[in-house]
Design a protein around this motif. Structure first.
Motif, PDB file in Angstrom:
ATOM      1  N   PHE A 126       0.832  -1.207   0.000  1.00  0.00           N
ATOM      2  CA  PHE A 126       0.000   0.000   0.000  1.00  0.00           C
ATOM      3  C   PHE A 126       0.869   1.261   0.000  1.00  0.00           C
ATOM      4  O   PHE A 126       0.632   2.195  -0.788  1.00  0.00           O
ATOM      5  N   SER A 127       1.875   1.313   0.889  1.00  0.00           N
ATOM      6  CA  SER A 127       2.740   2.497   0.966  1.00  0.00           C
ATOM      7  C   SER A 127       3.520   2.685  -0.326  1.00  0.00           C
ATOM      8  O   SER A 127       3.689   3.814  -0.810  1.00  0.00           O
ATOM      9  N   PHE A 142       1.290   4.117  -2.944  1.00  0.00           N
ATOM     10  CA  PHE A 142       1.005   5.538  -2.708  1.00  0.00           C
ATOM     11  C   PHE A 142       2.116   6.405  -3.299  1.00  0.00           C
ATOM     12  O   PHE A 142       1.839   7.398  -3.988  1.00  0.00           O
ATOM     13  N   TRP A 143       3.379   6.020  -3.035  1.00  0.00           N
ATOM     14  CA  TRP A 143       4.485   6.792  -3.606  1.00  0.00           C
ATOM     15  C   TRP A 143       4.533   6.628  -5.117  1.00  0.00           C
ATOM     16  O   TRP A 143       4.901   7.571  -5.840  1.00  0.00           O
ATOM     17  N   MET A 162       1.943   6.257  -7.074  1.00  0.00           N
ATOM     18  CA  MET A 162       0.882   7.115  -7.588  1.00  0.00           C
ATOM     19  C   MET A 162       1.396   8.535  -7.794  1.00  0.00           C
ATOM     20  O   MET A 162       1.108   9.172  -8.824  1.00  0.00           O
ATOM     21  N   ARG A 163       2.162   9.028  -6.828  1.00  0.00           N
ATOM     22  CA  ARG A 163       2.657  10.405  -6.919  1.00  0.00           C
ATOM     23  C   ARG A 163       3.638  10.579  -8.075  1.00  0.00           C
ATOM     24  O   ARG A 163       3.800  11.682  -8.584  1.00  0.00           O
ATOM     25  N   LEU A 200      -2.467  15.559  -2.335  1.00  0.00           N
ATOM     26  CA  LEU A 200      -1.733  14.318  -2.082  1.00  0.00           C
ATOM     27  C   LEU A 200      -0.474  14.224  -2.940  1.00  0.00           C
ATOM     28  O   LEU A 200       0.474  13.516  -2.594  1.00  0.00           O
ATOM     29  N   GLY A 254       1.273  15.886   0.859  1.00  0.00           N
ATOM     30  CA  GLY A 254       1.126  14.445   0.807  1.00  0.00           C
ATOM     31  C   GLY A 254       2.141  13.705   1.660  1.00  0.00           C
ATOM     32  O   GLY A 254       1.913  12.564   2.067  1.00  0.00           O
ATOM     33  N   PHE A 275      -0.461   7.706   4.742  1.00  0.00           N
ATOM     34  CA  PHE A 275      -0.575   6.678   3.716  1.00  0.00           C
ATOM     35  C   PHE A 275       0.786   6.102   3.312  1.00  0.00           C
ATOM     36  O   PHE A 275       0.969   4.888   3.257  1.00  0.00           O
ATOM     37  N   GLY A 276       1.718   6.978   3.015  1.00  0.00           N
ATOM     38  CA  GLY A 276       3.031   6.518   2.568  1.00  0.00           C
ATOM     39  C   GLY A 276       3.897   5.961   3.677  1.00  0.00           C
ATOM     40  O   GLY A 276       4.936   5.348   3.409  1.00  0.00           O
TER      41      GLY A 276
END
Length: 355
Positions: free
Chosen positions: A157-158, A161-162, A164-165, A179, A184, A189-190
């Motif tokens: 998940f973490s 998240f990174w 995605m960015r 985010l 963010g 999340f990260g």
């Protein structure tokens, strides 16, 4: 009787020193043109980026180890005083030093940026407070889940998240686009995998340490493999960003944390220097940023400039922290310092009260 967890002293000290070194390398890059040796220093800097994630990991590990699924009475009041108040004062100072305000409006804008938009190194305190809330809200449920499966899911998940960015274009929606910005960094999340890892290792600490040697080879091989992968990602140009918000950081930091605990299962002694830095780690983390980018060029060679910057930042931060903590309110401004002496630790060590 109270026992000391030796690995935490090592983690605090090495994380603290690593953060200062990371910023010493950064400021050296600003001052020198290093097309060849620059790669070596950047890779060295990259491998130290476990520092801030491990620092926030420690907060949840100690909470879970000491209080299991609860917190002691007055916990939040104490943390607001010892972490929250220094967060405010340090950001007020950094807003002036780095914001270069020309008037009160500029200063308020600078304070807002530092304090609420992840403008400086203090953002890790915001992450720690989120970990405290997560612990109170979810720890009682986490104990009923499979630690290995949940930890793996949190790392994925973490990492996503990174990812995605980096790979997903920032949306036009104002409520979501933050985010992708510095804000963010400040959401959990990260960093979720470090919370989950900290909780499970802390909660099951005795069982974890009694069996970790059985996994020595996988941990060593896994750490080596992930380290090579992180270096390759940078050298190939796929991930050129050198900070702790990379796709490969969660798995890398997880392996480094496991490596620390593996080594501590063989070696529980803590040297005087490591204990000293551990005692001052919070203040060093907060104060070094006032100096690291403002010392100027200290040597004609980039490596020596980096080393001199690193040493001076440590010395200045420790000195200010020591002087400030001689006053009653000093710890609320620059952060408190630990009062454990090496003699006290060594006595416990000889008694077998160091785990």
């Amino acid at each position: 009787m109270k026992t000391y967890t030796s690995v935490i002293f090592w983690m605090r000290a090495i994380c603290c020193l690593s953060v200062v070194m990371i910023h010493s390398v950064t400021t050296t890059f600003y001052k020198f043109d290093m097309p060849n040796s620059g790669y070596i220093l950047r890779v060295f800097q990259l491998l130290l980026l476990f520092a801030t994630p491990m620092f926030v990991f420690i907060s949840e590990f100690l909470l879970a180890k000491n209080y299991r699924t609860s917190v002691k009475e007055g916990f939040f009041k104490q943390k607001l005083l010892m972490l929250g108040v220094p967060y405010i004062f340090i950001n007020l100072g950094l807003a002036y030093v780095f914001g270069h305000p020309k008037n009160i409006e500029d200063y308020i804008d600078s304070v807002n940026y530092m304090m609420f938009h992840g403008g400086t190194v203090t953002y890790f305190i915001v992450i720690i407070f989120q970990f405290y809330l997560l612990h109170i809200l979810f720890s009682k449920y986490l104990v009923h889940l499979n630690p290995v499966k949940i930890t793996i899911c949190s790392v994925v998940f973490s990492s996503l998240f990174w990812a995605m960015r980096k790979f997903v274009e920032t949306p036009d929606n104002y409520l979501i686009s933050w985010l992708w910005q510095r804000e963010g960094w400040m959401i959990f999340f990260g960093w979720l995998c470090y919370f989950v890892l900290g909780f499970y290792i802390g909660y099951y600490y005795e069982e974890f340490m009694s069996s970790i040697k059985d996994y020595a080879i996988p941990i060593l091989i896994g750490t080596a493999f992930v380290t090579i992968w992180v270096i390759y990602n940078y050298m190939s140009g796929w991930l050129t960003l050198v900070d702790s918000k990379r796709i490969d950081t969660p798995i890398y930091v997880t392996m480094i944390i496991l490596l620390f605990f593996l080594l501590s299962s063989y070696f529980k002694y803590v040297p005087k220097f490591i204990l000293f830095i551990s005692n001052y780690s919070f203040s060093i983390y907060l104060l070094h940023y006032f100096f690291v980018h403002r010392l100027g060029q200290l040597h004609d060679h980039p490596v020596f400039n980096m080393l001199f910057t690193f040493i001076l930042c440590i010395v200045f931060s420790v000195s200010i922290a020591y002087i400030a903590n001689q006053f009653k309110l000093g710890k609320y401004i620059v952060g408190g310092i630990g009062n454990l002496t090496h003699e006290q630790f060594y006595k416990k060590y000889k008694m077998g009260l160091v785990d």
